[in-house]
Design an enzyme around this catalytic site. Structure first.
Site, PDB file in Angstrom:
ATOM      1  N   PRO A   1      30.688  45.342  14.287  1.00 19.76           N
ATOM      2  CG  PRO A   1      30.199  47.201  15.622  1.00 19.76           C
ATOM      3  CD  PRO A   1      30.997  46.771  14.423  1.00 19.76           C
ATOM      4  CB  CYS A   2      27.512  40.750  14.698  1.00 22.49           C
ATOM      5  SG  CYS A   2      27.404  40.291  16.454  1.00 22.49           S
ATOM      6  CD  GLN A   3      26.102  45.037  18.448  1.00 20.04           C
ATOM      7  OE1 GLN A   3      26.708  44.967  17.384  1.00 20.04           O
ATOM      8  NE2 GLN A   3      26.613  45.622  19.520  1.00 20.04           N
TER       9      GLN A   3
END
EC number: 2.1.1.37
Length: 355
Positions: free
Chosen positions: A73-75
């Protein structure tokens, strides 16, 4: 010769397995927790094991594979978010992937996996005062990696540590595939080779890719923009598409930045802005010479698939044949990996591992 195998962590809608299968690499298992992406992937890869939550997996207990891929995940790394970096609850899941790789290598006496591939947003270079990317490289190499003298990470590079040869490169989807895509999508790809010094050969060598999947007959944007052929030459009307920088448009409107607002209106030869999971891109559309009859509309899920280089309707049905909602499809596609970039890497892995 034994077939190469792949395991996909944070699998999403199965882009890495698709890229691998197009080069004869067998997808063995995937880990994902979102129901819609799992169901889409099950439809396309019914024989692939679905292992569920990565935090509950042990690398010593799952089937060993030659290649492990993960787009964690890149959030918390994205410039759009709050920039907590790898300390954030989402992006910190990166460490579970590293744990699983180490557990599998320990359980197989260092045989599996041979290659690991990590994908993430370009913001990974700069988050946490640029220290996060240093930690990424150190996690793969199990070695101390110094910061560059410039204080900034180059868009491509390589390091060698005690356990792996590592190469990274920033790829923009708009320049990949044949024909090329028309979406601007910059992503960092890191390749770690635990069995040799071939990471740079995988990630930096020029190679021919397969053509993108056929786009079918449904109306909508094609996966590539047509060349400059006039309506008179073709005998039919030519569509003109102008993508908008919607985020810039809203931001500039709110701040009263008129020049910036005007720059947010794209030109017909501009690539589409990066597809996002939380928003659907808009564009203006008219036929050549009929600008007054033009309209502004959102991209359809089919068009989003084509901008990602995926086969038509890849996300349309779940494994039971039920149609997926348009909103769920666009969200899944906004989180996905552009197929040509993934396929370029899979082609390189197959080339170096099979000679």
């Amino acid at each position: 010769m034994m077939s190469l195998t792949l395991g996909s962590l944070f699998d999403g809608i199965g882009v890495f397995p698709l890229a691998a299968s197009r080069h004869g690499i067998i997808p063995v298992w995937a880990s994902e927790i979102e129901k819609v992406p799992i169901s889409i992937t099950k439809r396309h890869f019914p024989d692939m094991l679905h292992l569920g939550d990565i935090t509950k997996l042990k690398g010593s207990e799952i089937p060993p594979v030659h290649i492990i891929t993960f787009g964690s995940p890149c959030q918390n790394l994205s410039t759009i978010g709050f920039r907590e970096g790898l300390a954030g609850s989402k992006s910190g899941l990166f460490y579970h992937a590293i744990r699983i790789i180490k557990e599998m290598r320990c359980a197989t006496n260092g045989i599996f996996p041979v290659i690991a591939v990590w994908e993430n947003v370009a913001g990974a270079f700069s988050s946490n005062h640029r220290l996060d990317f240093k930690f990424v490289l150190e996690s793969f190499t199990d070695s101390e990696i110094p910061m560059p003298d410039s204080g900034r990470w180059a868009k491509c590079g390589m390091v060698r540590g005690s356990v792996a040869d590592v190469c990274w490169r920033l790829l923009d989807a708009q320049y990949w595939g044949e024909p090329s895509l028309v979406q601007r999508r910059k992503r960092v790809f890191v390749v770690a080779d635990f069995g040799g010094q071939r990471a740079a050969e995988i990630l930096l060598k020029s190679r021919q890719l397969y053509p993108l999947p056929d786009t079918g007959t449904e109306s909508g944007l094609s996966s590539a923009r047509a060349g400059g052929i006039s309506a008179a030459e073709t005998g039919r009307e030519i569509p003109v598409l102008c993508p908008f920088e919607e985020r810039r448009m809203r931001s500039c409107a709110k701040s009263g930045d008129i020049p910036g607002f005007l720059r947010s209106f794209g030109r017909s030869d501009d690539p589409f802005p990066t597809l996002l999971a939380g928003a659907v891109n808009i564009f203006s559309f008219w036929y050549e010479g009929k600008e007054k009859d033009g309209v502004i509309r959102y991209l359809t899920p089919l068009e989003c698939e084509r901008l990602m280089g995926l086969p038509d309707n890849w996300t349309k049905y779940d494994y039971l044949g039920k149609q997926t909602s348009a909103n769920a499809r666009c969200t899944a596609l906004g989180n996905a990996i552009a197929l040509p970039c993934a396929e370029y890497i899979m082609a390189g892995i197959k080339e170096v591992l099979e000679g």
